[in-house]
Design an enzyme around this catalytic site. Sequence first.
Site, short mmCIF file in Angstrom:
data_model
loop_
_atom_site.label_atom_id
_atom_site.label_comp_id
_atom_site.label_asym_id
_atom_site.label_seq_id
_atom_site.Cartn_x
_atom_site.Cartn_y
_atom_site.Cartn_z
N ASP A 1 -0.67 51.25 77.83
CA ASP A 1 0.27 51.76 78.84
C ASP A 1 1.15 50.65 79.43
O ASP A 1 0.91 49.45 79.21
CB ASP A 1 -0.49 52.48 79.97
CG ASP A 1 -1.70 51.69 80.46
OD1 ASP A 1 -1.80 50.48 80.16
OD2 ASP A 1 -2.56 52.27 81.14
N ASP B 1 -10.37 57.12 89.68
CA ASP B 1 -10.24 58.58 89.60
C ASP B 1 -10.60 59.09 88.20
O ASP B 1 -10.37 60.25 87.88
CB ASP B 1 -8.82 59.02 89.99
CG ASP B 1 -7.74 58.47 89.04
OD1 ASP B 1 -8.11 57.84 88.03
OD2 ASP B 1 -6.55 58.68 89.31
N HIS C 1 -9.42 57.93 85.28
CA HIS C 1 -8.38 57.88 84.25
C HIS C 1 -8.65 56.83 83.19
O HIS C 1 -9.26 55.80 83.46
CB HIS C 1 -6.98 57.70 84.86
CG HIS C 1 -6.68 56.36 85.45
ND1 HIS C 1 -6.25 56.18 86.73
CD2 HIS C 1 -6.73 55.10 84.91
CE1 HIS C 1 -6.04 54.90 86.96
NE2 HIS C 1 -6.33 54.22 85.87
N GLU D 1 -3.94 60.49 84.30
CA GLU D 1 -4.45 60.87 85.61
C GLU D 1 -5.14 62.24 85.56
O GLU D 1 -4.97 62.98 84.58
CB GLU D 1 -3.29 60.90 86.61
CG GLU D 1 -2.63 59.54 86.81
CD GLU D 1 -3.50 58.57 87.62
OE1 GLU D 1 -4.74 58.59 87.49
OE2 GLU D 1 -2.94 57.76 88.38
C1 GLP Z 1 -5.03 50.68 85.43
C2 GLP Z 1 -4.89 50.77 83.91
C3 GLP Z 1 -6.17 51.24 83.24
C4 GLP Z 1 -7.35 50.45 83.78
C5 GLP Z 1 -7.47 50.70 85.26
C6 GLP Z 1 -8.67 50.03 85.89
O1 GLP Z 1 -4.76 51.87 86.06
N1 GLP Z 1 -3.84 51.64 83.52
O2 GLP Z 1 -6.04 51.08 81.83
O3 GLP Z 1 -8.51 50.83 83.10
O4 GLP Z 1 -6.29 50.22 85.88
O5 GLP Z 1 -8.36 48.71 86.20
P1 GLP Z 1 -9.42 47.62 86.63
O6 GLP Z 1 -10.04 47.15 85.35
O7 GLP Z 1 -8.60 46.56 87.30
O8 GLP Z 1 -10.39 48.27 87.53
#
Ligand code: GLP
Length: 263
Positions: free
Chosen positions: A67, A136, A138, A143
């Site tokens: 993404d 959440d 995702h 989402e």
């Molecule tokens: C973002 C990314 C996800 C990732 C998530 C959690 O929203 N789009 O791919 O898994 O954050 O991030 P973190 O690893 O910093 O908790």
Amino acid sequence: MEIIITSDYEDMSRVSAEYIAREIKNKHDLVLGLATGDTPIGTYKHLINLHNEEGLDFSKVKSFNLDEYVGLAPLHVNSYNYFMRENFFKHVNINQENVFVPQGHIDDPEQFSFWYESQIQKAGGIDLQVLGIGRDGHIGFNEPGSSFASRTRVKALYKQTIEDNARFFNHIDEVPRFAVTMGIGTILESRKILLIANGRSKADVVAQFIEGPVTSQVTASALQLHCYATVILDEDAASKLTRKEYYNWVRDNKHMVQKRVGR
Ligand code: GLP
């Protein structure tokens, strides 16, 4: 789903890097799906060490990132393009021509999304997709409510995601409201999936997506529909799972399980 509970972040990072390294050694031209966020940083560090110390070779690997924020140029310090370059790509011998990260700073993200899907197909599909998880539930930026059939597209970000990701920006108002993300359908087509999660803040959602119902309200629960999904957790992220003892038994007796299923 295979659930591997490790002791802490360091252990989770090492075990997941070793998993990825094994896949690369088995298939030098592996098509690797990659994730951003704090969670995989340790995994990338271990992969970089394996490259420097043991010659783990990325020269034929192709990578597709999950993404990117809409509106951020690839050189923006908060873009996922920048994140990947700084935390991984520039430290290993991956060929730049084989690196694909969604572009968010373009006139027509919808058109781009179709092109991105076509590049994944052209590469023969993703062999191993690495995922983190948002609070959440995702994966990528899919989402709650995202269709399990969804493809790469533009997605509006959920309030909690914007709040969580505000820590990387000067002000919450600077956090983009939209992102280009692979869809759940895209992710589920990967031959193997590896999701990693650490920390207490992920414990509730980890229990929900592993042991709760399959629902588009927790999009990571779509992994229950995949035939080769592995989840590597630290103790904190695993703390609300009810079948920990069973997962640990399977992990410790894997040689017996492998013999039976021929993996
Ligand atoms: C973002 C990314 C996800 C990732 C998530 C959690 O929203 N789009 O791919 O898994 O954050 O991030 P973190 O690893 O910093 O908790």
